[in-house]
Design a protein around this motif. Structure first.
Motif, short mmCIF file in Angstrom:
data_model
loop_
_atom_site.label_atom_id
_atom_site.label_comp_id
_atom_site.label_asym_id
_atom_site.label_seq_id
_atom_site.Cartn_x
_atom_site.Cartn_y
_atom_site.Cartn_z
N ARG A 173 0.84 -1.21 0.00
CA ARG A 173 0.00 0.00 0.00
C ARG A 173 0.87 1.25 0.00
O ARG A 173 0.48 2.29 -0.54
CB ARG A 173 -0.91 0.02 1.23
CG ARG A 173 -2.05 -0.98 1.18
CD ARG A 173 -3.12 -0.54 0.17
NE ARG A 173 -4.22 -1.47 0.16
CZ ARG A 173 -5.29 -1.40 0.96
NH1 ARG A 173 -5.36 -0.42 1.86
NH2 ARG A 173 -6.24 -2.29 0.90
N LEU A 174 2.02 1.15 0.63
CA LEU A 174 2.95 2.28 0.66
C LEU A 174 3.79 2.33 -0.61
O LEU A 174 3.85 3.34 -1.30
CB LEU A 174 3.86 2.17 1.88
CG LEU A 174 5.00 3.19 1.98
CD1 LEU A 174 4.46 4.60 2.11
CD2 LEU A 174 5.91 2.85 3.16
N THR A 175 4.45 1.23 -0.93
CA THR A 175 5.37 1.24 -2.06
C THR A 175 4.66 1.38 -3.40
O THR A 175 5.25 1.88 -4.37
CB THR A 175 6.23 -0.04 -2.07
OG1 THR A 175 5.37 -1.19 -2.12
CG2 THR A 175 7.08 -0.11 -0.82
N GLY A 176 3.39 0.96 -3.47
CA GLY A 176 2.65 1.08 -4.72
C GLY A 176 2.43 2.51 -5.14
O GLY A 176 2.17 2.79 -6.33
N ALA A 177 2.52 3.44 -4.19
CA ALA A 177 2.32 4.85 -4.52
C ALA A 177 3.63 5.57 -4.83
O ALA A 177 3.62 6.76 -5.14
CB ALA A 177 1.62 5.55 -3.35
N LEU A 178 4.74 4.84 -4.75
CA LEU A 178 6.04 5.45 -4.95
C LEU A 178 6.62 5.10 -6.33
O LEU A 178 6.34 4.04 -6.87
CB LEU A 178 7.03 4.96 -3.88
CG LEU A 178 6.69 5.32 -2.43
CD1 LEU A 178 7.65 4.61 -1.49
CD2 LEU A 178 6.72 6.82 -2.20
N ARG A 179 7.42 5.99 -6.84
CA ARG A 179 8.12 5.73 -8.10
C ARG A 179 9.48 5.12 -7.76
O ARG A 179 10.34 5.78 -7.18
CB ARG A 179 8.30 7.02 -8.89
CG ARG A 179 8.93 6.81 -10.25
CD ARG A 179 8.77 8.04 -11.14
NE ARG A 179 9.46 7.86 -12.40
CZ ARG A 179 10.69 8.30 -12.67
NH1 ARG A 179 11.37 8.95 -11.74
NH2 ARG A 179 11.25 8.08 -13.84
N LEU A 180 9.64 3.85 -8.11
CA LEU A 180 10.79 3.09 -7.67
C LEU A 180 11.58 2.54 -8.86
O LEU A 180 11.02 2.31 -9.94
CB LEU A 180 10.36 1.91 -6.79
CG LEU A 180 9.50 2.26 -5.57
CD1 LEU A 180 9.03 0.99 -4.88
CD2 LEU A 180 10.27 3.15 -4.60
N ILE A 181 12.86 2.34 -8.65
CA ILE A 181 13.68 1.66 -9.63
C ILE A 181 14.20 0.36 -9.01
O ILE A 181 14.29 0.23 -7.79
CB ILE A 181 14.85 2.54 -10.11
CG1 ILE A 181 15.67 3.06 -8.94
CG2 ILE A 181 14.34 3.68 -10.96
CD1 ILE A 181 16.83 3.93 -9.34
N ARG A 182 14.52 -0.58 -9.86
CA ARG A 182 14.88 -1.92 -9.41
C ARG A 182 16.36 -2.18 -9.65
O ARG A 182 16.89 -1.87 -10.70
CB ARG A 182 14.05 -2.95 -10.16
CG ARG A 182 12.56 -2.75 -10.00
CD ARG A 182 11.79 -3.56 -11.02
NE ARG A 182 11.88 -4.99 -10.77
CZ ARG A 182 11.35 -5.91 -11.57
NH1 ARG A 182 10.72 -5.55 -12.67
NH2 ARG A 182 11.46 -7.19 -11.27
N VAL A 183 17.00 -2.78 -8.65
CA VAL A 183 18.41 -3.14 -8.73
C VAL A 183 18.52 -4.65 -8.52
O VAL A 183 18.33 -5.12 -7.41
CB VAL A 183 19.24 -2.40 -7.66
CG1 VAL A 183 20.71 -2.77 -7.78
CG2 VAL A 183 19.04 -0.90 -7.77
N PRO A 184 18.81 -5.41 -9.57
CA PRO A 184 18.91 -6.87 -9.39
C PRO A 184 20.11 -7.25 -8.53
O PRO A 184 21.23 -6.79 -8.76
CB PRO A 184 19.08 -7.39 -10.83
CG PRO A 184 18.65 -6.27 -11.71
CD PRO A 184 18.98 -5.02 -10.98
N ASP A 185 19.88 -8.09 -7.53
CA ASP A 185 20.96 -8.61 -6.69
C ASP A 185 20.44 -9.83 -5.94
O ASP A 185 19.96 -9.73 -4.81
CB ASP A 185 21.45 -7.55 -5.70
CG ASP A 185 22.77 -7.95 -5.05
OD1 ASP A 185 23.01 -9.16 -4.88
OD2 ASP A 185 23.56 -7.06 -4.70
N PRO A 186 20.50 -11.00 -6.57
CA PRO A 186 19.93 -12.21 -5.96
C PRO A 186 20.53 -12.57 -4.62
O PRO A 186 19.84 -13.12 -3.76
CB PRO A 186 20.21 -13.30 -7.00
CG PRO A 186 20.35 -12.58 -8.29
CD PRO A 186 20.99 -11.27 -7.94
N LEU A 187 21.81 -12.26 -4.42
CA LEU A 187 22.46 -12.65 -3.17
C LEU A 187 22.10 -11.71 -2.03
O LEU A 187 21.61 -12.14 -0.98
CB LEU A 187 23.97 -12.70 -3.35
CG LEU A 187 24.75 -13.19 -2.13
CD1 LEU A 187 24.33 -14.60 -1.75
CD2 LEU A 187 26.25 -13.12 -2.39
N ALA A 188 22.31 -10.41 -2.22
CA ALA A 188 22.04 -9.46 -1.14
C ALA A 188 20.57 -9.41 -0.78
O ALA A 188 20.21 -9.08 0.35
CB ALA A 188 22.53 -8.07 -1.54
#
Length: 306
Positions: A173-188
């Motif tokens: 509900r919070l993050t859906g209203a934000l403009r976000l970018i994605r950083v792939p990092d399977p380990l971290a």
């Protein structure tokens, strides 16, 4: 709203100041109600591992019941206790002042400082509200993320008005209203929700290629050491001492190098200089035992000629 942008490697730049909010509450139902932040991976509590990763934060706030931790933090509880992650995040944000906030769960065994620096750099280089990690399946991890603090506070205020409070609201509900970018990092981004996850994490750190770094990090945490040194240099010294003198000389020599550097109250350069001197001595010792510079057969164990 999430943009499918991203940057596995961000442009170099000055470190980005940030505060950290670590959510360490929750019922851990899939772990049978176990104290998840206190579960150990590689001899270190999961919470302590996360706190080590965000040691560069100006202020670190942990939302949970206070406990002993590897470094001092500020503690706070959501109201009411158990009100969920959105309420917990809002409680943590009350105690920070930086323009950027790293928001983390307390169950990330492989999170490191480098991953946080990538998130902060990605956020610095865009006008997005936040940058979050994604796992090997592309699943977003909103609790392994860097946000603009103002954007979080803005949306939390809007949710409070819309719902009459934050209790029980899911994080989306919070993050859906934000403009976000994605950083792939399977380990971290790997988190521990089940006992299988815990077992997998414990097994991985003992794999060749990981175990030494994990052990050194654990020892530094246990002893309260923050100094970063060249472990390869120390291993070379230990090898030279073991080969040129005797096997027990390896741990004793590396101990003495550390002691000498600490006695001087200096940093990595002092360790490097002490290691250089000790390595040179070990090579001289070996040279003598092999016949000496002049080709004579006298060595440390040779009887006196007189």
């Amino acid at each position: 709203m999430t943009d499918n942008v991203l940057a596995a490697h961000s442009a170099p730049g000055a470190p980005v100041p940030y505060d950290a909010v670590v959510l360490a509450g929750g019922a851990a139902r899939r772990l049978g109600g176990a104290d998840k932040p206190g579960l150990r991976v590689g001899g270190r509590a999961l919470l302590d591992r996360v706190l080590t990763a965000c040691a560069g934060a100006c202020t670190t706030v942990v939302v949970a019941v206070p406990r002993a931790t590897v470094r001092p933090v500020r503690w706070v509880r959501e109201e009411p206790p158990g009100a969920g992650p959105v309420a917990a995040l809002e409680a943590g944000l009350r105690l920070i002042t930086a323009e950027r906030a790293v928001v983390l769960s307390a169950d990330l065994p492989f999170l490191g400082q480098a991953a946080l620096e990538r998130l902060l750099a990605a956020l610095r280089d865009t006008d997005a509200d936040g940058a979050l990690l994604t796992d090997s399946t592309g699943r977003e991890q909103p609790l392994v993320a860097a946000y603009r603090t103002g954007a979080l506070r803005r949306e939390l205020a809007a949710l409070t008005v819309a719902h009459g409070g934050l209790t029980g609201l899911p994080l989306r509900r919070l993050t859906g209203a934000l403009r976000l970018i994605r950083v792939p990092d399977p380990l971290a981004s790997f988190d521990c929700d089940t006992w299988d996850d815990i077992a997998n994490a414990r097994a991985r750190i003992r794999e060749h290629g990981h175990v030494l770094d994990e052990w050194i990090s654990a020892v530094k945490d246990e002893l309260g050491i923050t100094l970063d040194v060249d472990t390869g240099m120390l291993l070379d010294l230990a090898r030279d001492a073991a080969h040129g003198v005797a096997r027990p000389a390896a741990p004793l020599t590396t101990f003495l190098v550390g002691y000498a550097a600490a006695r001087g109250g200096q940093g990595p350069e002092a360790v490097a200089e002490a290691a250089r001197k000790a390595a040179a001595l070990a090579l001289r010792w070996e040279e003598e035992s092999n016949g000496g510079e002049d080709g004579s057969s006298g060595g440390p164990g040779a009887p006196d000629a007189g």
